[in-house]
Write an enzyme that holds these catalytic residues in place. Sequence first.
Site, short mmCIF file in Angstrom:
data_model
loop_
_atom_site.label_atom_id
_atom_site.label_comp_id
_atom_site.label_asym_id
_atom_site.label_seq_id
_atom_site.Cartn_x
_atom_site.Cartn_y
_atom_site.Cartn_z
N VAL A 98 38.85 36.32 40.03
CA VAL A 98 38.91 36.80 41.39
C VAL A 98 37.79 36.68 42.23
CG1 VAL A 98 39.36 38.71 42.88
CG2 VAL A 98 40.64 38.59 40.66
N LEU A 99 37.91 35.68 43.60
CA LEU A 99 36.85 35.26 44.00
C LEU A 99 35.72 36.36 44.68
CD1 LEU A 99 35.02 32.79 45.23
CD2 LEU A 99 36.52 32.82 47.00
N ASP A 100 34.57 36.47 44.42
CA ASP A 100 33.64 37.53 44.83
C ASP A 100 34.44 39.14 44.60
OD1 ASP A 100 31.83 35.54 45.95
OD2 ASP A 100 32.84 35.61 47.90
N GLY A 101 35.06 39.06 43.48
CA GLY A 101 35.57 40.34 43.41
C GLY A 101 35.31 40.80 41.69
#
Length: 285
Positions: A226-229
């Site tokens: 999850v991008l930047d998650g």
Amino acid sequence: MSHVYRLVISCPDQVGIVAKVAQYIADQGGTIIEANHHTDASNNWFFMRHEILASSISDGMEAFKEGFKKVAEAFEMQWYMSDSAKPKKIALFASKESHCLADLLHRWHEKELPGEVVCVIANHDDLRSMAEWYQVPFHHIPVTPESKPQAFAETEQIVEQYGAEVIVLARYMQILPPQMCKDYSGQVINIHHSFLPSFVGARPYHQASERGVKLIGATCHYVTEVLDGGPIIEQDVIRISHAHSIDDMKRLGRDVEKTVLSRGVRYHLEDRVLIHGNKTVVFDN
């Protein structure tokens, strides 16, 4: 720094964990020089990190670990033990921006970072001279939409070649493939500005300036699919005002990014970060 063994534990919370662990350490002649505990009451989960003076364990770490297995099984522990005399190997990923890479290389060179930088991998050639000044091997691997699968296959091969245990994205402006995120789960650390989820995309400082923000910050986190998650390790902010130009904001943003990333990397290298779900417990000092 003292030579220590780090015992890191998480498990379902129940009465007697601290006492049982402390008793086992005492039975081995161990001297605890730092102890950290935390219970997450929301899910009844317990976290522990102990630093044990290595010279106090006469039979050595492997014998200690073998005997500790019975304690771990009794409390259903997820646990590991590390040796501070064996610093983790670090691969630094970079693109064109130099501030985070320069800061980490300098801290490593000055023996302020408790790890071993083994290589720099970049998708641009701009920072080669910086890495070479520090006598760190530099690998330029261009990434295009067409070459991305081959580029990251080569990147992973280099990481394995150096035996890197930690990957730090020092303003590396490429998204890692999902499979690489899985393969190196809990081992890849990233830094970005803390405007997210606001001001997504290009020119975030311009967007923030137009909105009149009063705080600039940075977030250091583990990389997931999850991008930047991913789970957050460290964050910080500094105040700004209407008097700050966009260039001022960028300068201040770079400062906080360097500081937050170096702290997050240090916490990881010292086994101070325990991941649980998409959260972390960080026993900072």
